[in-house]
Design a protein around this motif. Structure first.
Motif, mmCIF file in Angstrom:
data_model
loop_
_atom_site.group_PDB
_atom_site.id
_atom_site.type_symbol
_atom_site.label_atom_id
_atom_site.label_comp_id
_atom_site.label_asym_id
_atom_site.label_seq_id
_atom_site.Cartn_x
_atom_site.Cartn_y
_atom_site.Cartn_z
ATOM 1 N N TYR B 33 0.830 -1.207 0.000
ATOM 2 C CA TYR B 33 0.000 0.000 0.000
ATOM 3 C C TYR B 33 0.862 1.253 0.000
ATOM 4 O O TYR B 33 1.970 1.268 0.534
ATOM 5 C CB TYR B 33 -0.866 0.042 1.269
ATOM 6 N N TYR B 35 0.212 5.195 1.362
ATOM 7 C CA TYR B 35 -0.653 6.127 2.080
ATOM 8 C C TYR B 35 -0.029 7.510 2.029
ATOM 9 O O TYR B 35 1.194 7.663 1.982
ATOM 10 C CB TYR B 35 -0.809 5.711 3.549
ATOM 11 N N GLN B 37 -0.086 11.342 4.033
ATOM 12 C CA GLN B 37 -0.486 12.063 5.241
ATOM 13 C C GLN B 37 -0.122 13.530 5.093
ATOM 14 O O GLN B 37 1.057 13.877 4.998
ATOM 15 C CB GLN B 37 0.165 11.483 6.497
ATOM 16 N N GLY B 40 -1.047 17.437 10.123
ATOM 17 C CA GLY B 40 -2.149 17.472 11.082
ATOM 18 C C GLY B 40 -3.317 16.580 10.763
ATOM 19 O O GLY B 40 -4.356 16.667 11.410
ATOM 20 N N ALA B 41 -3.158 15.694 9.790
ATOM 21 C CA ALA B 41 -4.290 14.864 9.351
ATOM 22 C C ALA B 41 -3.968 13.382 9.514
ATOM 23 O O ALA B 41 -2.833 12.993 9.790
ATOM 24 C CB ALA B 41 -4.621 15.167 7.889
ATOM 25 N N GLY B 42 -4.997 12.567 9.332
ATOM 26 C CA GLY B 42 -4.807 11.121 9.331
ATOM 27 C C GLY B 42 -4.227 10.660 8.013
ATOM 28 O O GLY B 42 -3.884 11.458 7.147
ATOM 29 N N LEU B 43 -4.101 9.352 7.874
ATOM 30 C CA LEU B 43 -3.535 8.791 6.647
ATOM 31 C C LEU B 43 -4.646 8.483 5.652
ATOM 32 O O LEU B 43 -5.710 7.988 6.009
ATOM 33 C CB LEU B 43 -2.761 7.508 6.957
ATOM 34 N N LEU B 45 -5.464 6.421 2.103
ATOM 35 C CA LEU B 45 -4.975 5.416 1.155
ATOM 36 C C LEU B 45 -4.925 6.029 -0.236
ATOM 37 O O LEU B 45 -5.907 6.530 -0.757
ATOM 38 C CB LEU B 45 -5.901 4.207 1.143
ATOM 39 N N PHE B 88 3.726 7.124 2.975
ATOM 40 C CA PHE B 88 4.105 5.905 3.678
ATOM 41 C C PHE B 88 3.837 4.690 2.804
ATOM 42 O O PHE B 88 2.739 4.522 2.258
ATOM 43 C CB PHE B 88 3.281 5.737 4.965
ATOM 44 N N ILE B 99 -0.795 -4.171 9.658
ATOM 45 C CA ILE B 99 -0.058 -3.539 8.563
ATOM 46 C C ILE B 99 1.095 -2.748 9.169
ATOM 47 O O ILE B 99 0.902 -2.007 10.125
ATOM 48 C CB ILE B 99 -1.000 -2.641 7.730
ATOM 49 N N PHE B 101 4.104 0.032 8.678
ATOM 50 C CA PHE B 101 4.397 1.206 7.876
ATOM 51 C C PHE B 101 5.900 1.461 7.802
ATOM 52 O O PHE B 101 6.631 1.259 8.773
ATOM 53 C CB PHE B 101 3.723 2.441 8.478
ATOM 54 N N GLY B 102 6.334 1.927 6.658
ATOM 55 C CA GLY B 102 7.690 2.436 6.529
ATOM 56 C C GLY B 102 7.817 3.757 7.270
ATOM 57 O O GLY B 102 6.838 4.290 7.799
ATOM 58 N N SER B 103 9.023 4.289 7.301
ATOM 59 C CA SER B 103 9.297 5.514 8.074
ATOM 60 C C SER B 103 8.670 6.750 7.447
ATOM 61 O O SER B 103 8.565 7.783 8.102
ATOM 62 C CB SER B 103 10.805 5.713 8.201
ATOM 63 N N ARG B 106 9.062 12.387 3.208
ATOM 64 C CA ARG B 106 8.483 13.735 3.162
ATOM 65 C C ARG B 106 8.782 14.333 1.792
ATOM 66 O O ARG B 106 9.956 14.543 1.446
ATOM 67 C CB ARG B 106 9.070 14.600 4.273
#
Lengths: 116, 111
Positions: B33, B35, B37, B40-43, B45, B88, B99, B101-103, B106
């Motif tokens: 996957y 994602y 972000q 200030g927000a969620g992730l 898809l 991500f 699941i 997540f990678g680091s 940015r």
């Protein structure tokens, strides 16, 4: 409805307080998750509920207590937290796939927690 | 266990293509996957690819999967300022309901 709704968006609490974070979804997903995200870091899994039963606890301290009252709701009860617990707490939901692991996660916007 | 790695930063000029890379360790991952972000927000898809595919295209997004090298990439064509975010890569942990997540990479856009 493809939303995961989290409340509150912001929460400030003292180390002796008891508070709860709430999460709701109406997509019919039977897996729900809590993730913790510190600044500039990826989300870290805390808990997974599958069919309303706790299936994964990633060795989270007992001051965090999850609850899944029904298939649409997920709570995270907080008690005696430490300042280092300050973070963005993300709720997510997914389908439970028969094979091959979870379906794609749908995330809420998160609850930003500050512990004083 | 599953380990997912990404480079931390990418800077591209507006209008150029962005390529974000990811490596993973669990060869049994069935889905991978991407994602996004925003601050200030969620992730959110963005896209996903099934492990029996080499490539998936969805408008400006192209996902390439090299199973032999366990390498996944996300290409964003004609990068815009609205693409500024953290991206991500994520993979399921083998046979478990989680699941990893990678680091996160940015992505910053310069004029």
């Amino acid at each position: 409805d493809t939303e995961v709704t989290q409340t509150p968006k912001h929460l400030v609490m003292g180390m002796t307080n008891k508070k709860s974070l709430k999460c709701e979804q109406h997509m019919g997903h039977r897996a729900m998750y809590w993730y913790k995200q510190k600044a500039k870091k990826p989300p870290e899994l805390m808990f997974v509920y599958s069919y309303e039963k706790l299936s994964i606890n990633e060795s989270v301290p007992s001051r965090f207590s999850p609850e899944c009252p029904n298939s649409s709701l997920l709570n995270l009860h907080l008690h005696a937290l430490q300042p280092e617990d300050s973070a963005l707490y993300l709720c997510a939901s997914s389908q439970v796939k028969v094979a091959g692991g979870p379906g794609e996660l749908f995330f809420g916007e998160g609850s930003r927690l500050t512990v004083l | 266990g599953e380990d997912v790695e990404q480079s931390l930063f990418l800077s591209v000029r507006e209008g150029d293509s962005s390529v974000i890379n990811c490596t993973y360790t669990d060869s049994s991952s069935t889905y991978l996957y991407w994602y996004k972000q925003e601050p200030g927000a969620g992730l959110q898809l963005l896209t996903y690819i099934f492990s029996n595919m080499d490539m998936k295209q969805d408008q400006r997004l192209t996902v390439l999967l090299n199973k032999k090298d366990k390498h996944l990439s996300l290409r964003i064509a004609d990068t815009q300022t609205g693409d500024s975010a953290i991206y991500f890569c994520a993979a399921p942990y083998s046979s478990a309901s989680k699941i990893i997540f990678g680091s996160g990479t940015r992505l910053s856009i310069r004029p």
